[in-house]
Motif scaffolding. Structure first.
Motif, PDB file in Angstrom:
ATOM      1  N   ASN A  45      92.393  23.078  66.900  1.00 27.17           N
ATOM      2  CA  ASN A  45      92.750  21.743  66.447  1.00 27.17           C
ATOM      3  C   ASN A  45      92.382  21.568  64.977  1.00 27.17           C
ATOM      4  N   THR A  47      92.410  18.167  62.667  1.00 26.39           N
ATOM      5  CA  THR A  47      92.740  16.747  62.567  1.00 26.39           C
ATOM      6  C   THR A  47      93.233  16.373  61.179  1.00 26.39           C
ATOM      7  N   ILE A  52      97.936  21.093  66.134  1.00 25.27           N
ATOM      8  CA  ILE A  52      97.248  21.599  67.318  1.00 25.27           C
ATOM      9  C   ILE A  52      97.916  22.906  67.711  1.00 25.27           C
ATOM     10  N   THR A  67     100.378  14.637  67.491  1.00 28.90           N
ATOM     11  CA  THR A  67      99.062  15.264  67.656  1.00 28.90           C
ATOM     12  C   THR A  67      97.885  14.325  67.400  1.00 28.90           C
ATOM     13  N   SER A  71      94.517  14.238  69.665  1.00 29.12           N
ATOM     14  CA  SER A  71      93.252  14.713  69.095  1.00 29.12           C
ATOM     15  C   SER A  71      92.140  13.693  69.333  1.00 29.12           C
ATOM     16  N   TYR A 228      91.237  26.280  61.074  1.00 32.79           N
ATOM     17  CA  TYR A 228      91.254  25.538  62.329  1.00 32.79           C
ATOM     18  C   TYR A 228      89.923  25.666  63.063  1.00 32.79           C
TER      19      TYR A 228
END
Length: 243
Positions: A45, A47, A52, A67, A71, A228
């Motif tokens: 994930n 943000t 994602i 997403t 999230s 990520y």
């Protein structure tokens, strides 16, 4: 001049007709759906970038639409005590573009099993409270219709639905062997739409993901490097990366 005009016109018509053949093939080839089984071994994930990633054994799925809310929901996994029993998941590919993919994630919570704090969070985030009549008798064998008693105690469940869309890429053993893995992988069925004739239009690109020793999973290409962080759903935990 007249001959030149006719030559240019003829060339233009040839080009147009050749493009028309490609378009015609896309629309006239019969499309059929064939499900395949996918095993999701890891989630990632980001943000900040709104992406994602589902790491599957067959494909890597990179979602960039829908997403944000999901999230936020995942960040509340401990508060909501998310478990596998709450989750319903299914996915489909694009009808004309095989690289496109969308996934539906549905979560259902029985109101009677929730704490007041959990109810408050779900209501504050506009999760629907679904009320259905309580059946007089259970119907485990599906051999007769379920009977509901009107105007009696209802079953109340909170429903949270999320729809993500993005693209899929061919997985590589190099990436799959190094990502942070789920302790309990998730098996899902993906409905894939295919045409009867094979075409270069439907080739799926190799994954743009790579794993480095210092920053972990990154996405490469177009001069961009995005880092990520892994996340889990509910009780699903991560095993350490074996090096």
């Amino acid at each position: 001049m007249k001959k030149l005009f006719l030559s240019i016109t003829t060339l233009a018509m040839v080009i147009f007709l050749s493009l028309g053949c490609v378009t015609k093939q896309v629309w006239t080839d019969k499309v059929k759906s064939e499900p395949y089984q996918e095993r999701i071994i890891s989630f990632y994930n980001n943000t900040e970038e709104g992406k994602i990633i589902f790491i599957g054994e067959k494909y890597h799925y990179i979602f960039d639409k829908g997403t944000k809310e999901f999230s936020e929901f995942v960040e509340a996994k401990k508060r909501l005590n998310l478990k596998e029993k709450h989750l319903e998941i299914y996915a489909t590919t694009g009808r004309l573009k095989k690289e496109e993919v969308s996934v539906h994630l549905g979560f259902e919570f029985k109101k009677e099993e929730l704490t007041q704090e959990q109810k408050n969070w779900l209501e504050q985030h506009n999760k629907e409270l679904l009320k259905i009549p309580k059946p007089i008798e259970e119907n485990p064998n599906n051999n007769r219709p379920v009977v509901y008693e009107p105007n009696q105690i209802e079953i109340e469940n909170y429903i949270a639905n999320y729809q993500l869309s993005g693209k899929r890429y061919q997985a590589t053993p190099q990436v799959n062997s190094q990502v942070v893995k789920l302790k309990n992988p998730i098996n899902i069925e993906v409905t894939e739409f295919r045409t009867e004739k094979k075409s270069m239009l439907y080739k799926i690109a190799m994954t743009p993901l790579s794993v480095t020793a210092d920053v972990g999973l990154i996405i490469i290409g177009a001069g961009a490097v995005v880092i990520y962080a892994p996340f889990g759903l509910g009780y699903w935990a991560y095993e350490s990366i074996t090096k």
